[in-house]
Design an enzyme around this catalytic site. Structure first.
Site, short mmCIF file in Angstrom:
data_model
loop_
_atom_site.label_atom_id
_atom_site.label_comp_id
_atom_site.label_asym_id
_atom_site.label_seq_id
_atom_site.Cartn_x
_atom_site.Cartn_y
_atom_site.Cartn_z
CB VAL A 1 -1.15 -8.18 -2.27
CG1 VAL A 1 -1.14 -9.35 -1.29
CG2 VAL A 1 0.23 -7.53 -2.34
CB ALA B 1 -4.68 11.71 6.49
CD GLN B 2 -1.81 13.87 11.39
OE1 GLN B 2 -1.10 13.25 12.17
NE2 GLN B 2 -1.29 14.66 10.47
CD GLU C 1 -13.02 18.95 2.91
OE1 GLU C 1 -12.32 19.38 3.85
OE2 GLU C 1 -12.73 17.95 2.25
N GLY D 1 0.82 -1.21 0.00
CA GLY D 1 0.00 0.00 0.00
C GLY D 1 0.84 1.25 0.00
N GLY E 1 -0.30 4.41 0.29
CA GLY E 1 -1.02 5.55 0.84
C GLY E 1 -0.24 6.19 1.97
CG PHE E 2 -1.78 9.69 3.93
CD1 PHE E 2 -0.94 10.70 3.50
CD2 PHE E 2 -3.13 9.79 3.64
CE1 PHE E 2 -1.42 11.79 2.81
CE2 PHE E 2 -3.63 10.88 2.95
CZ PHE E 2 -2.77 11.88 2.53
N GLY E 3 -0.15 5.63 5.25
CA GLY E 3 0.48 4.70 6.19
C GLY E 3 1.68 4.00 5.61
#
Length: 432
Positions: free
Chosen positions: A78, A314-315, A169, A10, A12-14
């Site tokens: 995967v 995200a955090q 948003e 992955g 992404g952010f992590g």
């Protein structure tokens, strides 16, 4: 000491944060993702509403890590894992061995079984989703300009389901797009008949925020023309109608689904315990129970905080990815594991030009212009790539000064660029 093979699934952010944290460790890192780019998901709604180019919110993964000598990237999907042999299986038939594994494949849209939502709703979780939605919005206006009867049928009505940050948003950005930009593009079309509905089944918008921020968001949206409905539940969706509990039917040719996410389907194929929303159960140190060599982080994991499961934001992904990498380092050094502790850096949501809500540590609550400036600054800071930051800043500045939007392009499907697993083409993502 031998070099462990650390595989991160992955981008992404992590996953990205875990990979960067291991940059100077004596390990060999392989990052696997089905896309060759990282997507900055918080700004996808601006791609969907023609505020930014697709390339502004995406950055090639190889470019991000071109100076990290202990990392290799592999584009692939995967499909499973052999825990006994410590091997991942890829969709193309290849296998990838690992000593340490980090699962960071994120999440996908959760439609909660609402009839017609998967078939007729527009999710907004990936870059293709954003371009697909932008194409659809612009096609509806072009069609209505050619056949005015479509306006009466709801072609210019847009329903957004979900009153969280994404829904707020999207609704705010759609109104600005219609009233400030498309009203000038389509001079002979009564664009002011376009309607934006924001539906939230709970009693207030932005559930994680304080009542003051919730009221500010609702009042601002309503002042700008959004029809906000709280306590509204969608029962059924067709291509041109949205059916609500209670019998009301909204004529609308577009429904944006922003009502929630569930863990990536890969989690269900790994032979590990999953909990609500398909999230992988992890221990306090983020290890997968029964597999001390494996971690799950971000949206695909149920990460626990002091008050229970942490939100899929995200955090949490950033901090949990960093913690997993540090646990790998500690294990190599023979040190005991440490529990993950989440630090809440606050929550933000923008409503539109010069209006946002931000709740920061220290009980700091910002609204209006100050909240909007804070939102702009934070997103520029976290955006990957200097070129992307410059491009986004220029686009935002141009939009602010002129009320103009950039890529109002309908990108038809082009057979030469291929299709993804849903059958949709890549649509020249990096063109815009």
């Amino acid at each position: 000491m031998t070099r462990d093979r650390v595989v991160i699934v992955g981008g992404g952010f992590g996953g990205m944060t875990a990979a960067k944290e291991l940059a100077h460790d004596p390990v060999d890192v392989m990052l696997i993702d089905r896309n060759n780019f990282h997507t900055f998901q918080p700004l996808l709604y601006q791609v969907a509403t023609a505020g930014l180019n697709a390339a502004d919110v995406a950055y090639p993964i190889r470019g991000i890590f071109q100076h990290q000598k202990n990392l290799t990237f592999r584009q692939g999907t995967v499909s499973g894992v052999d825990w006994d042999r410590h091997e991942l299986s890829l969709a193309d038939g290849a296998t990838v061995p690992f000593d340490q594994l980090v699962i960071a494949v994120g999440a996908s849209t959760n439609t909660f079984g609402v009839e017609g939502a998967d078939e007729h709703g527009f999710p907004l979780y990936g870059l293709r989703d954003a371009i697909h939605l932008r194409n659809h919005i612009l096609r509806n206006f072009e069609a209505a300009d050619a056949d005015r009867s479509l306006v009466d049928d709801g072609a210019l009505n847009f329903v957004v389901v979900g009153g969280g940050p994404t829904g707020v948003e999207v609704a705010g950005a759609l109104v600005e797009l219609f009233t400030k930009v498309l009203s000038r593009d389509f001079r002979d079309l009564d664009v002011h008949r376009a309607r934006v509905y924001l539906l939230e089944m709970q009693d207030a918008l932005l559930p994680p925020f304080s009542p003051s921020s919730q009221r500010h968001a609702r009042e601002t949206l309503e002042h700008r023309g959004v029809d906000v409905r709280t306590g509204a539940t969608v029962e059924r969706i067709t291509p041109t109608r949205v059916h609500l509990r209670g019998g009301e039917v909204i004529p609308a040719h577009t429904l944006v689904w922003a009502a929630g996410v569930k863990a990536n389907a890969l989690a269900e194929t790994l032979g590990v315990k999953t909990v609500a929303g398909g999230r992988i159960e992890v221990g306090r140190d983020l290890r997968i129970p029964g597999h001390p060599e494996a971690f799950a982080v971000g949206d695909n994991a149920q990460v626990l905080g002091r008050k229970g499961p942490l939100p899929q934001v995200a955090q949490v992904a950033l901090q949990s990815g960093r913690h997993a990498a540090r646990e790998i380092r500690r294990a190599r050094l023979g040190l005991p594991s440490r529990q993950f502790h989440y630090f809440d850096k606050g929550t933000m949501a923008t409503i539109g030009r010069r209006s946002a809500v931000a709740e920061l540590p220290g009980n700091i609550h910002l609204q209006g212009t100050l909240g909007w400036l804070s939102w702009l600054g934070l997103h520029l800071l976290y955006l990957v790539g200097f070129r992307n930051r410059v491009s986004v800043f220029i686009n935002w500045s141009w939009n602010y000064l002129t009320w103009d939007r950039g890529p109002r392009l309908i990108l038809e499907q082009i057979s030469e660029v291929g299709t993804d697993s849903t059958g949709r083409s890549d649509e020249e993502l990096l063109v815009g």
